[in-house]
Design an enzyme around this catalytic site. Structure first.
Site, short mmCIF file in Angstrom:
data_model
loop_
_atom_site.label_atom_id
_atom_site.label_comp_id
_atom_site.label_asym_id
_atom_site.label_seq_id
_atom_site.Cartn_x
_atom_site.Cartn_y
_atom_site.Cartn_z
CE LYS A 103 14.20 4.74 -8.07
NZ LYS A 103 13.77 5.93 -8.50
N GLY A 217 -1.39 5.90 -9.56
CA GLY A 217 -0.74 5.83 -8.63
C GLY A 217 -0.39 7.26 -7.95
CG ASN A 218 2.59 9.63 -4.94
OD1 ASN A 218 1.55 10.33 -4.15
ND2 ASN A 218 3.86 9.90 -4.49
N GLY A 220 0.72 9.94 -10.80
CA GLY A 220 -0.37 9.95 -11.98
C GLY A 220 -1.75 10.40 -11.29
N1 GLU Z 1 11.63 7.93 -6.38
C1 GLU Z 1 11.34 9.30 -6.81
C2 GLU Z 1 11.82 9.46 -8.32
O1 GLU Z 1 12.24 8.52 -9.22
C3 GLU Z 1 11.81 10.41 -5.85
C4 GLU Z 1 13.57 10.23 -5.27
C5 GLU Z 1 13.71 11.01 -4.26
O2 GLU Z 1 13.13 11.90 -3.62
O3 GLU Z 1 14.78 10.84 -3.84
O4 GLU Z 1 12.60 10.55 -8.68
#
Ligand code: GLU
Length: 414
Positions: A103, A217-218, A220
């Site tokens: 992340k 957001g995206n 929800g």
């Molecule tokens: N940010 C999203 C999550 O927390 C997607 C992560 C991704 O597609 O790699 O799952």
């Protein structure tokens, strides 16, 4: 201040003791493999230079390349990014993807930047980190306040630096540069599949089921719209400015709520609704609660007041370990984040697969494959929950740890 990473480690500890996880494997999973902190100088529109701090936590890659989004938020911290990268490791493993967990984040309020500043910041992040990224190393994606456009800038910067096309280095891209059909609403769609399966277990039928969604957001807003179309009554929604609840507890017209938000910058003051706080929304007398914003919103303080029968965690880390115990004792079923929002990374995985083939599926094909993965994982985790007489989060962790643990052993790390 609650530390998301401490919470993540408490969850790990609970699952490890539930399944009697091998001590060496447990030790390997108690810290990220690598964390990177970078400073990113950006020329602002007025000519001045502002230096931003960015992070990438590469937690575990025994099952495949590190995978996970990049978050732009003023509260981003290394602690948070580490927790999120651990959850990505568990998320990919629990639904059976051949991916590890990572992340990233930048400490910034993106709403304060112009488009040009945002582009230079995004390109700057990749310039600092590109040696550690790539389709076979670490694959970023969107997260809180990052978009397909930002992914496209990052891809372009990466390809310029390495001197070749590498669309699989990042996912959540616009379709025209190798994005996947369905990726835009896939986090929400995965949540819908989970909600449907869990509602069936509880005997809830759409027409008689009320739902509150925290966060528009995206993730929800798409989930609210899909559920509303399926006949569920979305009676309350919220954004960072506050929450609204239907005066008559009837379903809101989500298309109009969205138009209202686009026009006024918030869902507040939507006709026929009463304004409440984000905290009050969580305690409403609804059947299902969907936290779809940030971490630590359900804690030991408010968990005793939650009235919903089912919680579907579309956000990452919305419930603390102390609250888990209270909810479980109250008989509230919760579908944990690592399963409920895994639809996003699952379609990210499909995006990478399509990039590698250079051949693209229709939305129908993507959704059919997504449904199979999420529904299968839901029932596998349900079975583990029954077997260990535990909650769904611990069961999802046990499921993930079985796979990651096998990977750690197969590679001879322990
Ligand atoms: N940010 C999203 C999550 O927390 C997607 C992560 C991704 O597609 O790699 O799952």
């Amino acid at each position: 201040m609650v530390s998301p990473f401490d919470n993540a480690m408490k969850q790990l500890e609970k699952a490890a003791s539930t399944m009697n996880l091998n001590r060496d494997i447990y030790a390997v999973l108690q810290q990220p493999k690598r964390v990177l902190t970078v400073s990113i100088p950006v020329q602002m529109d007025d000519g001045s230079i502002r230096v931003f701090t960015g992070f990438r936590s590469q937690y575990n890659d025994v099952l495949g390349p590190f995978k996970g989004g990049i978050r732009y938020h003023h509260d981003v911290s290394l602690d948070e990014v580490k927790a999120l990268s651990f959850w990505m490791t568990m998320k990919c493993a629990t639904v059976g993807l051949p991916l590890g967990g990572g992340k990233g984040g930048i400490i910034v309020n993106p709403k304060e930047l112009s488009e040009g500043e945002l582009e230079r910041l995004s390109r700057g992040y990749v310039r600092q980190l590109y040696k550690y990224l790539g389709p076979t190393q670490d694959v970023p994606a969107p997260d809180v306040y990052t978009t397909p456009q930002i992914m496209a800038w990052m891809l372009d910067e990466y390809e310029t630096l390495v001197g070749e096309k590498a669309p699989g280095m990042i996912t959540g891209k616009p379709l025209v540069v190798g994005g996947s059909a369905g990726r835009g609403f896939s986090t929400a769609q995965g949540g819908v599949y989970c909600l449907r399966e869990a509602a069936a277990k509880l005997g809830l039928v759409p027409e008689h089921t009320t739902i509150a969604v925290q966060g528009f957001g995206n993730a929800g807003s798409f989930m609210a719209k899909i559920l509303s179309k399926a006949g569920y009554k979305i009676v309350a929604v919220s954004d960072s400015k506050g929450a609204i609840v239907s005066e008559t507890m009837s379903g809101l017209d989500l298309t109009r709520v969205e138009e209202h938000k686009t026009f006024n910058g918030s869902v507040l003051n939507f006709p026929g609704t009463k304004q409440i706080s984000n905290e009050e929304l969580l305690e409403l007398g609804v059947d299902i609660l969907i936290p779809a914003a940030l971490e630590n919103v359900i804690t030991e303080q408010n968990a005793p007041n939650i009235q919903a029968k089912l919680i579907v965690e579309l956000a990452n880390g919305p419930v603390t370990p102390e609250a888990d115990v209270i909810l479980h004792e109250k008989g509230i079923l919760f579908v944990p984040d690592i399963l409920a929002n895994a639809g996003g990374v699952t379609v990210s995985y499909f995006e990478q697969v399509q990039n590698a083939m250079n051949y693209y599926w229709t939305e129908e094909e993507v959704l059919e494959k997504l449904e199979k993965i999420i529904v299968t994982a839901f029932h596998e985790i349900w079975e583990i929950k029954e077997r260990y007489a535990t909650d769904m989060r611990t069961a999802a962790f046990v499921h993930a740890l079985e796979r990651v643990g096998e990977g750690v052993k197969a590679r001879g790390i322990v």
